[in-house]
Write a protein that holds these residues in place. Structure first.
Motif, PDB file in Angstrom:
ATOM      1  N   ASP A   1     -45.348  51.885  26.707  1.00 28.81           N
ATOM      2  CA  ASP A   1     -44.235  51.810  27.642  1.00 28.81           C
ATOM      3  C   ASP A   1     -43.008  51.307  26.882  1.00 28.81           C
ATOM      4  O   ASP A   1     -43.040  50.203  26.326  1.00 28.81           O
ATOM      5  CB  ASP A   1     -44.589  50.860  28.783  1.00 28.81           C
ATOM      6  N   TYR A   2     -41.953  52.100  26.876  1.00 24.30           N
ATOM      7  CA  TYR A   2     -40.772  51.771  26.076  1.00 24.30           C
ATOM      8  C   TYR A   2     -39.531  51.690  26.959  1.00 24.30           C
ATOM      9  O   TYR A   2     -39.399  52.432  27.945  1.00 24.30           O
ATOM     10  CB  TYR A   2     -40.561  52.817  24.978  1.00 24.30           C
ATOM     11  N   TRP A   3     -38.605  50.794  26.533  1.00 17.99           N
ATOM     12  CA  TRP A   3     -37.371  50.565  27.275  1.00 17.99           C
ATOM     13  C   TRP A   3     -36.159  50.706  26.368  1.00 17.99           C
ATOM     14  O   TRP A   3     -36.214  50.352  25.192  1.00 17.99           O
ATOM     15  CB  TRP A   3     -37.362  49.165  27.871  1.00 17.99           C
ATOM     16  N   GLY A   4     -35.072  51.201  26.931  1.00 17.31           N
ATOM     17  CA  GLY A   4     -33.807  51.193  26.237  1.00 17.31           C
ATOM     18  C   GLY A   4     -33.145  49.837  26.360  1.00 17.31           C
ATOM     19  O   GLY A   4     -33.645  48.936  27.038  1.00 17.31           O
ATOM     20  N   GLN A   5     -31.967  49.718  25.738  1.00 16.29           N
ATOM     21  CA  GLN A   5     -31.274  48.425  25.698  1.00 16.29           C
ATOM     22  C   GLN A   5     -30.458  48.172  26.959  1.00 16.29           C
ATOM     23  O   GLN A   5     -30.022  47.048  27.203  1.00 16.29           O
ATOM     24  CB  GLN A   5     -30.360  48.361  24.461  1.00 16.29           C
ATOM     25  N   GLY A   6     -30.263  49.211  27.753  1.00 18.83           N
ATOM     26  CA  GLY A   6     -29.499  49.062  28.990  1.00 18.83           C
ATOM     27  C   GLY A   6     -28.051  49.477  28.822  1.00 18.83           C
ATOM     28  O   GLY A   6     -27.457  49.300  27.762  1.00 18.83           O
ATOM     29  N   THR A   7     -27.501  50.045  29.886  1.00 17.41           N
ATOM     30  CA  THR A   7     -26.088  50.419  29.899  1.00 17.41           C
ATOM     31  C   THR A   7     -25.493  49.976  31.231  1.00 17.41           C
ATOM     32  O   THR A   7     -26.099  50.167  32.289  1.00 17.41           O
ATOM     33  CB  THR A   7     -25.908  51.936  29.673  1.00 17.41           C
ATOM     34  N   GLN A   8     -24.319  49.370  31.164  1.00 18.55           N
ATOM     35  CA  GLN A   8     -23.687  48.811  32.355  1.00 18.55           C
ATOM     36  C   GLN A   8     -22.991  49.900  33.160  1.00 18.55           C
ATOM     37  O   GLN A   8     -22.215  50.686  32.610  1.00 18.55           O
ATOM     38  CB  GLN A   8     -22.680  47.733  31.967  1.00 18.55           C
ATOM     39  N   VAL A   9     -23.257  49.904  34.448  1.00 21.59           N
ATOM     40  CA  VAL A   9     -22.531  50.758  35.388  1.00 21.59           C
ATOM     41  C   VAL A   9     -21.853  49.838  36.396  1.00 21.59           C
ATOM     42  O   VAL A   9     -22.517  49.033  37.057  1.00 21.59           O
ATOM     43  CB  VAL A   9     -23.476  51.735  36.109  1.00 21.59           C
ATOM     44  N   THR A  10     -20.537  49.954  36.497  1.00 24.78           N
ATOM     45  CA  THR A  10     -19.763  49.142  37.432  1.00 24.78           C
ATOM     46  C   THR A  10     -18.981  50.064  38.353  1.00 24.78           C
ATOM     47  O   THR A  10     -18.226  50.924  37.880  1.00 24.78           O
ATOM     48  CB  THR A  10     -18.804  48.206  36.691  1.00 24.78           C
ATOM     49  N   VAL A  11     -19.194  49.894  39.644  1.00 21.72           N
ATOM     50  CA  VAL A  11     -18.496  50.698  40.646  1.00 21.72           C
ATOM     51  C   VAL A  11     -17.545  49.774  41.396  1.00 21.72           C
ATOM     52  O   VAL A  11     -17.973  48.900  42.151  1.00 21.72           O
ATOM     53  CB  VAL A  11     -19.481  51.366  41.622  1.00 21.72           C
ATOM     54  N   SER A  12     -16.269  49.972  41.157  1.00 20.12           N
ATOM     55  CA  SER A  12     -15.277  49.069  41.732  1.00 20.12           C
ATOM     56  C   SER A  12     -13.921  49.750  41.776  1.00 20.12           C
ATOM     57  O   SER A  12     -13.591  50.571  40.912  1.00 20.12           O
ATOM     58  CB  SER A  12     -15.184  47.789  40.892  1.00 20.12           C
ATOM     59  N   SER A  13     -13.148  49.391  42.780  1.00 16.03           N
ATOM     60  CA  SER A  13     -11.782  49.902  42.868  1.00 16.03           C
ATOM     61  C   SER A  13     -10.802  48.940  42.214  1.00 16.03           C
ATOM     62  O   SER A  13      -9.596  49.205  42.180  1.00 16.03           O
ATOM     63  CB  SER A  13     -11.404  50.131  44.331  1.00 16.03           C
TER      64      SER A  13
END
Length: 120
Positions: A108-120
């Motif tokens: 089982d492998y994971w990436g480092q993560g990427t930020q998603v920000t939803v904002s006005s």
């Protein structure tokens, strides 16, 4: 070794779209399921979408009809098309893969993560 490298995160306004990509590389014999999870501040990591090698998919109820997962098996890559984004979609998105490095041995492998920000 196996590496999962994500890309495509960023800042987007509510109602906008983003496309995440995750490429697996390294010592890979085959890949079973690939998917995306997310973790918002103060919350547990949760499944967003997952796609098996046979093509079956699973989505979190909160993203059904808005997000689409796809795979390019030749490139060992999984994508997440995110439309009609909402502020509550804000999180770090992690790629996950069930990889067979040698016949019969899965990890089982994971990436480092990427930020998603939803904002006005």
């Amino acid at each position: 070794q196996v590496h999962l490298v994500e890309s495509g995160g960023g800042l987007v306004q509510p109602g906008g779209s983003l496309r995440l990509s995750c490429a697996a590389s390294g010592s890979i014999f085959s890949i079973n399921a690939m998917g995306w999870y997310r973790q918002a501040p103060g919350k547990q990591r949760e499944l967003v979408a997952r796609k098996s090698s046979s093509g079956s998919t699973k989505y979190a109820d909160s993203v059904k009809g808005r997000f689409t997962i796809s795979r390019d098996n030749a490139k060992n890559t999984v994508y997440l098309q995110m439309n009609s984004l909402k502020p509550e979609d804000t999180a770090v998105y992690y790629c996950n893969a069930d990889i067979e490095r040698t016949p019969g041995y899965f990890g089982d492998y994971w990436g480092q993560g990427t930020q998603v920000t939803v904002s006005s």
